[in-house]
Design a protein around this motif. Structure first.
Motif, PDB file in Angstrom:
ATOM      1  N   ASP A   1       0.850  -1.245  -0.153  1.00  0.00           N
ATOM      2  CA  ASP A   1      -0.072   0.023   0.091  1.00  0.00           C
ATOM      3  C   ASP A   1       0.794   1.211  -0.050  1.00  0.00           C
ATOM      4  N   ILE A   2       0.583   2.136  -0.937  1.00  0.00           N
ATOM      5  CA  ILE A   2       1.206   3.546  -0.801  1.00  0.00           C
ATOM      6  C   ILE A   2       0.252   4.766  -0.593  1.00  0.00           C
ATOM      7  N   THR A   3       0.767   5.513   0.077  1.00  0.00           N
ATOM      8  CA  THR A   3      -0.159   6.845   0.508  1.00  0.00           C
ATOM      9  C   THR A   3      -0.364   7.383  -0.778  1.00  0.00           C
ATOM     10  N   GLU A   4      -1.360   8.257  -0.902  1.00  0.00           N
ATOM     11  CA  GLU A   4      -1.960   9.084  -2.068  1.00  0.00           C
ATOM     12  C   GLU A   4      -1.099  10.130  -2.347  1.00  0.00           C
ATOM     13  N   ASP A   5      -0.082  10.688  -1.410  1.00  0.00           N
ATOM     14  CA  ASP A   5       0.753  11.589  -1.679  1.00  0.00           C
ATOM     15  C   ASP A   5       2.014  10.991  -2.386  1.00  0.00           C
ATOM     16  N   ASP A   6       2.326   9.732  -2.042  1.00  0.00           N
ATOM     17  CA  ASP A   6       3.292   9.119  -2.839  1.00  0.00           C
ATOM     18  C   ASP A   6       2.940   8.576  -4.328  1.00  0.00           C
ATOM     19  N   TYR A   7       1.772   8.415  -4.149  1.00  0.00           N
ATOM     20  CA  TYR A   7       1.116   7.896  -5.581  1.00  0.00           C
ATOM     21  C   TYR A   7       1.119   9.378  -6.435  1.00  0.00           C
ATOM     22  N   SER A   8       0.663  10.312  -5.964  1.00  0.00           N
ATOM     23  CA  SER A   8       0.536  11.620  -6.877  1.00  0.00           C
ATOM     24  C   SER A   8       2.104  12.065  -7.035  1.00  0.00           C
ATOM     25  N   GLU A   9       2.870  11.949  -6.376  1.00  0.00           N
ATOM     26  CA  GLU A   9       4.324  12.224  -6.529  1.00  0.00           C
ATOM     27  C   GLU A   9       4.948  11.621  -7.657  1.00  0.00           C
ATOM     28  N   TRP A  10       4.686  10.117  -7.429  1.00  0.00           N
ATOM     29  CA  TRP A  10       5.205   9.115  -8.568  1.00  0.00           C
ATOM     30  C   TRP A  10       4.685   9.430  -9.984  1.00  0.00           C
ATOM     31  N   MET A  11       3.213   9.682 -10.179  1.00  0.00           N
ATOM     32  CA  MET A  11       2.578   9.525 -11.263  1.00  0.00           C
ATOM     33  C   MET A  11       3.108  11.091 -11.934  1.00  0.00           C
ATOM     34  N   ASN A  12       3.241  11.943 -11.304  1.00  0.00           N
ATOM     35  CA  ASN A  12       3.714  13.190 -11.653  1.00  0.00           C
ATOM     36  C   ASN A  12       5.280  13.074 -12.350  1.00  0.00           C
ATOM     37  N   MET A  13       6.001  12.355 -11.678  1.00  0.00           N
ATOM     38  CA  MET A  13       7.239  12.242 -12.161  1.00  0.00           C
ATOM     39  C   MET A  13       7.466  11.162 -13.366  1.00  0.00           C
ATOM     40  N   ILE A  14       6.548  10.266 -13.542  1.00  0.00           N
ATOM     41  CA  ILE A  14       6.492   9.406 -14.680  1.00  0.00           C
ATOM     42  C   ILE A  14       5.829  10.229 -15.728  1.00  0.00           C
ATOM     43  N   GLU A  15       5.032  11.007 -15.409  1.00  0.00           N
ATOM     44  CA  GLU A  15       4.262  11.840 -16.633  1.00  0.00           C
ATOM     45  C   GLU A  15       5.503  12.861 -17.169  1.00  0.00           C
ATOM     46  N   ARG A  16       6.306  13.228 -16.367  1.00  0.00           N
ATOM     47  CA  ARG A  16       7.377  14.149 -16.751  1.00  0.00           C
ATOM     48  C   ARG A  16       8.151  13.229 -17.733  1.00  0.00           C
ATOM     49  N   TYR A  17       8.643  12.168 -17.034  1.00  0.00           N
ATOM     50  CA  TYR A  17       9.484  11.410 -17.911  1.00  0.00           C
ATOM     51  C   TYR A  17       9.119  10.977 -19.260  1.00  0.00           C
ATOM     52  N   ILE A  18       7.869  10.699 -19.221  1.00  0.00           N
ATOM     53  CA  ILE A  18       7.144  10.356 -20.653  1.00  0.00           C
ATOM     54  C   ILE A  18       7.205  11.503 -21.681  1.00  0.00           C
ATOM     55  N   SER A  19       6.856  12.594 -21.069  1.00  0.00           N
ATOM     56  CA  SER A  19       6.684  13.900 -21.858  1.00  0.00           C
ATOM     57  C   SER A  19       8.160  14.417 -22.461  1.00  0.00           C
ATOM     58  N   VAL A  20       9.110  14.228 -21.699  1.00  0.00           N
ATOM     59  CA  VAL A  20      10.486  14.421 -21.780  1.00  0.00           C
ATOM     60  C   VAL A  20      11.160  13.417 -22.971  1.00  0.00           C
ATOM     61  N   ARG A  21      10.773  12.129 -22.873  1.00  0.00           N
ATOM     62  CA  ARG A  21      11.316  10.904 -23.577  1.00  0.00           C
ATOM     63  C   ARG A  21      10.688  11.256 -24.892  1.00  0.00           C
ATOM     64  N   THR A  22       9.498  11.638 -25.332  1.00  0.00           N
ATOM     65  CA  THR A  22       8.676  11.519 -26.297  1.00  0.00           C
ATOM     66  C   THR A  22       9.053  12.847 -27.159  1.00  0.00           C
ATOM     67  N   ALA A  23       9.271  13.906 -26.487  1.00  0.00           N
ATOM     68  CA  ALA A  23       9.710  15.193 -27.028  1.00  0.00           C
ATOM     69  C   ALA A  23      11.094  15.024 -27.634  1.00  0.00           C
ATOM     70  N   GLY A  24      11.969  14.332 -27.059  1.00  0.00           N
ATOM     71  CA  GLY A  24      13.265  14.151 -27.381  1.00  0.00           C
ATOM     72  C   GLY A  24      13.518  12.981 -28.813  1.00  0.00           C
ATOM     73  N   ILE A  25      12.352  12.093 -28.598  1.00  0.00           N
ATOM     74  CA  ILE A  25      12.424  11.403 -29.738  1.00  0.00           C
ATOM     75  C   ILE A  25      11.810  12.027 -30.962  1.00  0.00           C
ATOM     76  N   MET A  26      10.849  12.822 -30.556  1.00  0.00           N
ATOM     77  CA  MET A  26       9.894  13.435 -31.785  1.00  0.00           C
ATOM     78  C   MET A  26      10.931  14.625 -32.277  1.00  0.00           C
ATOM     79  N   ASP A  27      11.843  15.354 -31.478  1.00  0.00           N
ATOM     80  CA  ASP A  27      12.559  16.422 -32.012  1.00  0.00           C
ATOM     81  C   ASP A  27      13.743  15.888 -32.949  1.00  0.00           C
TER      82      ASP A  27
END
Length: 85
Positions: A1-27
């Motif tokens: 079990d993880i707390t909602e704060d940890d979940y939110s933090e992890w999901m935001n971090m993953i979203e940023r990584y996906i966005s940066v990775r995708t932008a790099g590949i597209m560029d």
């Protein structure tokens, strides 16, 4: 079990990584990696849906389709991973 704060933090971090990775590949026009990006985007959307956000996968994939509107090969990869819009 993880707390909602940890979940939110992890999901935001993953979203940023996906966005940066995708932008790099597209560029860099790395068409060989479009499928990888689409897989990450689809998986992220599925995790959001599993946590109760209805239609998250379709919404997120749609956002990336609009953001990279001139990348038809990328759109096809998104469709391969379940985009239906």
């Amino acid at each position: 079990d993880i707390t909602e704060d940890d979940y939110s933090e992890w999901m935001n971090m993953i979203e940023r990584y996906i966005s940066v990775r995708t932008a790099g590949i597209m560029d860099a026009n790395r068409r060989n990696y479009y499928g990888e990006c689409a897989a990450y985007i689809a998986a992220y959307g599925e995790v959001c849906e599993s946590r109760g956000v209805v239609g998250a996968k379709a919404d997120i994939m749609g956002e990336y389709k609009v953001k990279y509107s001139r990348r038809r090969a990328f759109h096809q990869e998104l469709k391969n991973y379940g985009m239906w819009k």
